[in-house]
Design a protein around this motif. Structure first.
Motif, PDB file in Angstrom:
ATOM      1  N   MET A  42      14.640  21.109  10.117  1.00 15.25           N
ATOM      2  CA  MET A  42      15.052  22.059   9.081  1.00 15.25           C
ATOM      3  C   MET A  42      16.489  21.788   8.634  1.00 15.25           C
ATOM      4  O   MET A  42      16.806  21.838   7.431  1.00 15.25           O
ATOM      5  CB  MET A  42      14.922  23.479   9.619  1.00 15.25           C
ATOM      6  CG  MET A  42      15.235  24.565   8.590  1.00 15.25           C
ATOM      7  SD  MET A  42      15.184  26.201   9.324  1.00 15.25           S
ATOM      8  CE  MET A  42      16.657  26.141  10.337  1.00 15.25           C
ATOM      9  N   MET A  43      17.355  21.476   9.601  1.00 13.85           N
ATOM     10  CA  MET A  43      18.753  21.201   9.261  1.00 13.85           C
ATOM     11  C   MET A  43      18.890  19.902   8.474  1.00 13.85           C
ATOM     12  O   MET A  43      19.779  19.774   7.621  1.00 13.85           O
ATOM     13  CB  MET A  43      19.589  21.140  10.537  1.00 13.85           C
ATOM     14  CG  MET A  43      19.733  22.488  11.221  1.00 13.85           C
ATOM     15  SD  MET A  43      20.754  22.380  12.690  1.00 13.85           S
ATOM     16  CE  MET A  43      20.646  24.078  13.273  1.00 13.85           C
ATOM     17  N   TYR A 295      34.910  17.882  22.037  1.00 13.52           N
ATOM     18  CA  TYR A 295      34.511  16.481  22.120  1.00 13.52           C
ATOM     19  C   TYR A 295      33.422  16.157  21.094  1.00 13.52           C
ATOM     20  O   TYR A 295      33.476  15.147  20.386  1.00 13.52           O
ATOM     21  CB  TYR A 295      34.030  16.181  23.535  1.00 13.52           C
ATOM     22  CG  TYR A 295      33.753  14.722  23.805  1.00 13.52           C
ATOM     23  CD1 TYR A 295      34.703  13.740  23.498  1.00 13.52           C
ATOM     24  CD2 TYR A 295      32.541  14.315  24.369  1.00 13.52           C
ATOM     25  CE1 TYR A 295      34.452  12.408  23.748  1.00 13.52           C
ATOM     26  CE2 TYR A 295      32.279  12.980  24.624  1.00 13.52           C
ATOM     27  CZ  TYR A 295      33.237  12.025  24.312  1.00 13.52           C
ATOM     28  OH  TYR A 295      32.996  10.701  24.561  1.00 13.52           O
ATOM     29  N   GLY A 296      32.423  17.067  20.990  1.00 18.71           N
ATOM     30  CA  GLY A 296      31.335  16.841  20.040  1.00 18.71           C
ATOM     31  C   GLY A 296      31.819  16.921  18.600  1.00 18.71           C
ATOM     32  O   GLY A 296      31.367  16.155  17.736  1.00 18.71           O
ATOM     33  N   GLY A 297      32.744  17.863  18.337  1.00 19.23           N
ATOM     34  CA  GLY A 297      33.292  17.971  16.994  1.00 19.23           C
ATOM     35  C   GLY A 297      34.006  16.700  16.576  1.00 19.23           C
ATOM     36  O   GLY A 297      33.915  16.263  15.410  1.00 19.23           O
ATOM     37  N   GLU A 302      33.945  11.649  13.414  1.00 24.03           N
ATOM     38  CA  GLU A 302      34.010  10.188  13.422  1.00 24.03           C
ATOM     39  C   GLU A 302      32.678   9.555  13.046  1.00 24.03           C
ATOM     40  O   GLU A 302      32.505   8.334  13.153  1.00 24.03           O
ATOM     41  CB  GLU A 302      34.434   9.697  14.818  1.00 24.03           C
ATOM     42  CG  GLU A 302      35.875  10.090  15.175  1.00 24.03           C
ATOM     43  CD  GLU A 302      36.234   9.709  16.603  1.00 24.03           C
ATOM     44  OE1 GLU A 302      35.319   9.257  17.345  1.00 24.03           O
ATOM     45  OE2 GLU A 302      37.408   9.859  16.972  1.00 24.03           O
ATOM     46  N   ASN A 303      31.708  10.395  12.646  1.00 26.13           N
ATOM     47  CA  ASN A 303      30.383   9.927  12.229  1.00 26.13           C
ATOM     48  C   ASN A 303      29.611   9.201  13.334  1.00 26.13           C
ATOM     49  O   ASN A 303      28.780   8.327  13.054  1.00 26.13           O
ATOM     50  CB  ASN A 303      30.469   9.040  10.982  1.00 26.13           C
ATOM     51  CG  ASN A 303      30.932   9.818   9.767  1.00 26.13           C
ATOM     52  OD1 ASN A 303      30.525  10.968   9.576  1.00 26.13           O
ATOM     53  ND2 ASN A 303      31.797   9.193   8.973  1.00 26.13           N
ATOM     54  N   PRO A 307      25.622  15.899  12.341  1.00 26.51           N
ATOM     55  CA  PRO A 307      25.961  17.334  12.420  1.00 26.51           C
ATOM     56  C   PRO A 307      24.807  18.188  12.935  1.00 26.51           C
ATOM     57  O   PRO A 307      24.995  19.067  13.768  1.00 26.51           O
ATOM     58  CB  PRO A 307      26.319  17.700  10.975  1.00 26.51           C
ATOM     59  CG  PRO A 307      26.701  16.417  10.328  1.00 26.51           C
ATOM     60  CD  PRO A 307      25.877  15.349  10.984  1.00 26.51           C
ATOM     61  N   GLU A 308      23.566  17.907  12.421  1.00 26.15           N
ATOM     62  CA  GLU A 308      22.426  18.714  12.874  1.00 26.15           C
ATOM     63  C   GLU A 308      22.123  18.477  14.352  1.00 26.15           C
ATOM     64  O   GLU A 308      21.755  19.395  15.090  1.00 26.15           O
ATOM     65  CB  GLU A 308      21.184  18.440  12.011  1.00 26.15           C
ATOM     66  CG  GLU A 308      20.655  17.018  12.083  1.00 26.15           C
ATOM     67  CD  GLU A 308      21.280  16.119  11.042  1.00 26.15           C
ATOM     68  OE1 GLU A 308      20.701  15.067  10.760  1.00 26.15           O
ATOM     69  OE2 GLU A 308      22.352  16.472  10.493  1.00 26.15           O
TER      70      GLU A 308
END
Length: 607
Positions: A42-43, A295-297, A302-303, A307-308
Motif C-alpha cells: 500500500m505504501m 540509524y534507519g532515518g 542516504e537511499n 521509506p516504506e
C-alpha cells in the motif's frame, strides 16, 4: 519449575485444548507479522518511488527472497494499476491489510477460547483433588494446621496456579513465535537495523530477571499471610458468642488489623516489583527504537533503505515490545505460580499417617466382640492412655466415666481410628482394626458427639449423610425414635427446612436429637456416644434418654458420659483416671464399693 511440572500432570486430560491453543497461537503470530508486512505494498502505491516491474519475477534462491518479494509486490501492484486504476488498487491493498489484521485477531480469540477450557479444567481437577485430600487426611493433621490456611490454598493458591498456566503457554508459544516471525521479517528488510534488536532482547531479559529474582519468596509471604487472616475470620465466625460475651471485639479486631497490615506490606512489595517488569521492558524497547529511528532515518536519507520498508520495519520493531512485555510478566507469573503450586502440592502430596494397608479386609458385619488390648496412646509427649484393656461383647453397653482429661474421648477417637494407637491393639471379632479398611470399619460404627455437628442444609440432607438412599419414611421413623419428629413436623417445610449454619436455627437439644436421629438412620451394629446428652437441658435429656435406650437395645454401645442417668443401666461401667481403669462393674456394685465412682456420684459430677 519443579512444582509447575507436577501441576502440568493435571493437564493431560485437556491436552487437546492445549494443541488447539498452540495451533491458534502459531497462526496468530504469523498473521501478526504479515499484518505489518501487508502495509508495504500500500505504501509503495502511495509513495510511487520505484520503477514498475512488468514481468513476473522468478524465485531463483531462498537467499534472494527479499528481492523476490519486493519485485513480485511491485509487479502485482503495477499489474492491478494497469487493470483497475490506482484508487481501486489502493482499496484492494487496504482490504488485504484489514484481512490480515482480522485473521490475526480471530486466531488470537481462538487461542484464548481454547486456553479457557484448558486452564479451567486443570483448575477444577486440581481443586477437586485438593478437597479430596483435605477430607482424606486424618484429624490429627488439622490439629496442627490453621483452617484458614487450608481454605486459602483451595481458593486463592489454586487461582494463582490457574493464572500461571496461561502465562506459561504464552511464554513458550505465542509470544516467542511472534518475536521469531517478526525478527525473521526484520532481518529480510534490514540486517543492519536488526542487529540492534538482537542486542536489546538479552539485555532486557537480564534486567527483568534480576528484578524478579526473589519474587517466589515474596509471593509465599503474601499467600501465607492470606491464610493467617482467613483463619482469624474462620475462628471469629465460629466463636462470635464468646467474643461478644467477653467484650473481646477489640482484641480480635487488633489481631485482624495486624494480619491485614502485614498482608498490605507484603502485597505492595510483591506487586510493585511485579509491575516494574512491564514499564522497564517498554522503556528499554523505546530506547532501542529511538536508536533505530536515528540509524534507519540516516539509511533512508542516504537511499540505502526504502521509506516504506523503514516504516514497516519500525512497526515490526514496536510489535516486538508487546510480546517482550508479556514474556516478562509471564515469567513473573511462573515464579508466583511456583510458590502457589508448592503450597497446594504440599497438601496433595502429604502422606496420611492413617491409611489402609494393601491387604486390608472389608468387614461387613459385627458378630462377637470389640476388644481393646493393652493400649497406650499419646497426642504429644505425655501418654493419655496407659496399658488400657477392655472387652465389649456384642449386645453389651459399656460406659466410660471419669474426670475431664481421664482419656474417655480418646477411646472413642481410637475405636473410630481417627488416631492410631501407639502400643497395643483394638480389634473387632479378632481382626485388628488396622487390618480393616477404614470405610468398612466406620460403616460398622455410629457416632454421636458432644458437639452436634450439623451442616447448613435441610434436615433431610443432614440425615442422608448417614444413609444416602434413605426414603422420607425411613427419615421420619428415625426422627421419631430420637424424639425429634415432634419439633420437625412443626417446622414450615418439615424435613426440607434449612437449619442454618451449624444448625443454629435450632436449640441445643433439638440439634442433639437430630444428631442421634442421624445415627439411628445409619443403624450400625456398634454405637459410640461421646457425651451425647451433656449439652441437653433436663426436659430434652428426658426425651433423648428414652430414644437412646431404645436405640441401644440389642446393640453394642460404648457410652462416654458425665450424667448418671445416661449410664446407670449399662452392663459395665468403667471408671477412669489419668488414662487408666481404677474401677469396673455395674452401677450398684460400684456404689456399694464406695470408691471413686461413689465419690463422683456424691459430688454430682454427672449433673
Amino acid at each position: 519449575m519443579e512444582y509447575i511440572k507436577k501441576i502440568f500432570q493435571y493437564a493431560k486430560p485437556y491436552k487437546g485444548y492445549a494443541y488447539l491453543n498452540i495451533i491458534s497461537n502459531i497462526f496468530y503470530a504469523l498473521f501478526g507479522t504479515l499484518a505489518f508486512v501487508s502495509l508495504m505494498p500500500m505504501m509503495k502505491v502511495l509513495f510511487e518511488n520505484q520503477e514498475p516491474v512488468t514481468e513476473k519475477p522468478i524465485l531463483e534462491s531462498w537467499l534472494t527472497i527479499k528481492d523476490y518479494f519486493q519485485e513480485y509486490s511491485n509487479y502485482f501492484i503495477n499489474t492491478y494499476i494497469n487493470k483497475v486504476g490506482v484508487e481501486t488498487t489502493l482499496m484492494y491493498l487496504i482490504g488485504l491489510v484489514i484481512a490480515t489484521f482480522l485473521l490475526k485477531n480471530l486466531f488470537g480469540y481462538l487461542a484464548m477460547y481454547f486456553i479457557t477450557f484448558f486452564r479451567n479444567g486443570v483448575l477444577k481437577d486440581l481443586r477437586n483433588d485438593l478437597y479430596k485430600k483435605t477430607i482424606e487426611l486424618p484429624i490429627s493433621y488439622y490439629s496442627e494446621k490453621r483452617k484458614g490456611d487450608t481454605i486459602a490454598r483451595i481458593s486463592n493458591d489454586v487461582e494463582v496456579i490457574q493464572g500461571s498456566f496461561l502465562s506459561i503457554l504464552e511464554l513458550i508459544v505465542r509470544e516467542p513465535l511472534t518475536i521469531i516471525f517478526t525478527l525473521i521479517t526484520m532481518v529480510l528488510l534490514s540486517p543492519q537495523l536488526t542487529l540492534f534488536v538482537f542486542i536489546f532482547i538479552p539485555v532486557s531479559g537480564f534486567i527483568i530477571s534480576r528484578i524478579g529474582k526473589n519474587l517466589k519468596k515474596k509471593s509465599e509471604r503474601v499467600q501465607r499471610e492470606q491464610g493467617a487472616f482467613l483463619s482469624i475470620v474462620e475462628e471469629t465466625l465460629g466463636g462470635l458468642k464468646i467474643i461478644k460475651g467477653f467484650n473481646a471485639e477489640r482484641i480480635f479486631n487488633d489481631r485482624f488489623k495486624n494480619s491485614t497490615r502485614r498482608y498490605f506490606k507484603f502485597s505492595n512489595s510483591l506487586l510493585n516489583k511485579q509491575n516494574l517488569a512491564s514499564p522497564m521492558s517498554e522503556f528499554l524497547g523505546i530506547v532501542v527504537i529511538a536508536v533505530l529511528l536515528w540509524y534507519g532515518g540516516t539509511m533512508v536519507l542516504e537511499n540505502t533503505l526504502e521509506p516504506e520498508a523503514f516504516l514497516v520495519y519500525m512497526g515490526l520493531a514496536y510489535n516486538i515490545l508487546t510480546p517482550a512485555k508479556a514474556i516478562s510478566k509471564a515469567s513473573y507469573g511462573v515464579k508466583k505460580g511456583n510458590a502457589a503450586a508448592e503450597r497446594v502440592l504440599e497438601v496433595i502430596e502429604t502422606e496420611p499417617l492413617i491409611k489402609d494397608r494393601p491387604d486390608a479386609i472389608y468387614k461387613k458385619d459385627f458378630t462377637e466382640k470389640l476388644t481393646i488390648e493393652s493400649v497406650s496412646f499419646k497426642y504429644d509427649d505425655e501418654y493419655v492412655l496407659k496399658n488400657f484393656s477392655l472387652t465389649v461383647p456384642k449386645g453389651h453397653t459399656v460406659a466410660l466415666v471419669g474426670q475431664s482429661g481421664s482419656g474417655k474421648s480418646t477411646i472413642a477417637n481410637l475405636i473410630t481410628r481417627f488416631y492410631d494407637v501407639n502400643k497395643g491393639a483394638i480389634s473387632i471379632d479378632g481382626f485388628d482394626i488396622k487390618n480393616i479398611s477404614q470405610s468398612s470399619l466406620r460403616g460398622l460404627l455410629g457416632l454421636v458427639t458432644q458437639d452436634s455437628i450439623l451442616f447448613n442444609d435441610s434436615i433431610k440432607d443432614n440425615m442422608l449423610i448417614a444413609k444416602e438412599n434413605a426414603t422420607d419414611e425411613e427419615i421420619v421413623e428415625a426422627l421419631k425414635i430420637a424424639n425429634a419428629w415432634e419439633f420437625v413436623k412443626e417446622l414450615p417445610l418439615g424435613i426440607e427446612t434449612n437449619i442454618g449454619d451449624s444448625g443454629n436455627k435450632l436449640s441445643g437439644g433439638q440439634k442433639q436429637r437430630l444428631s442421634i436421629a442421624r445415627a439411628v438412620l445409619k443403624n450400625p451394629p456398634i454405637m459410640i456416644l461421646d457425651e451425647a446428652t451433656s449439652a441437653l437441658d433436663t426436659e430434652s435429656e428426658r426425651l433423648v434418654q428414652n430414644a437412646l435406650e431404645n436405640m441401644m437395645k440389642n446393640r453394642t454401645s460404648v457410652v462416654i458420659a458425665h450424667r448418671l442417668s445416661t449410664i446407670q443401666n449399662a452392663d459395665t461401667i468403667v471408671v477412669m483416671s489419668k488414662g487408666e481403669i481404677v474401677e469396673q462393674g455395674k452401677h450398684q456394685e460400684l456404689l456399694d464399693q464406695k470408691g471413686v465412682y461413689y465419690g463422683l456420684v456424691e459430688m454430682q459430677s454427672f449433673q
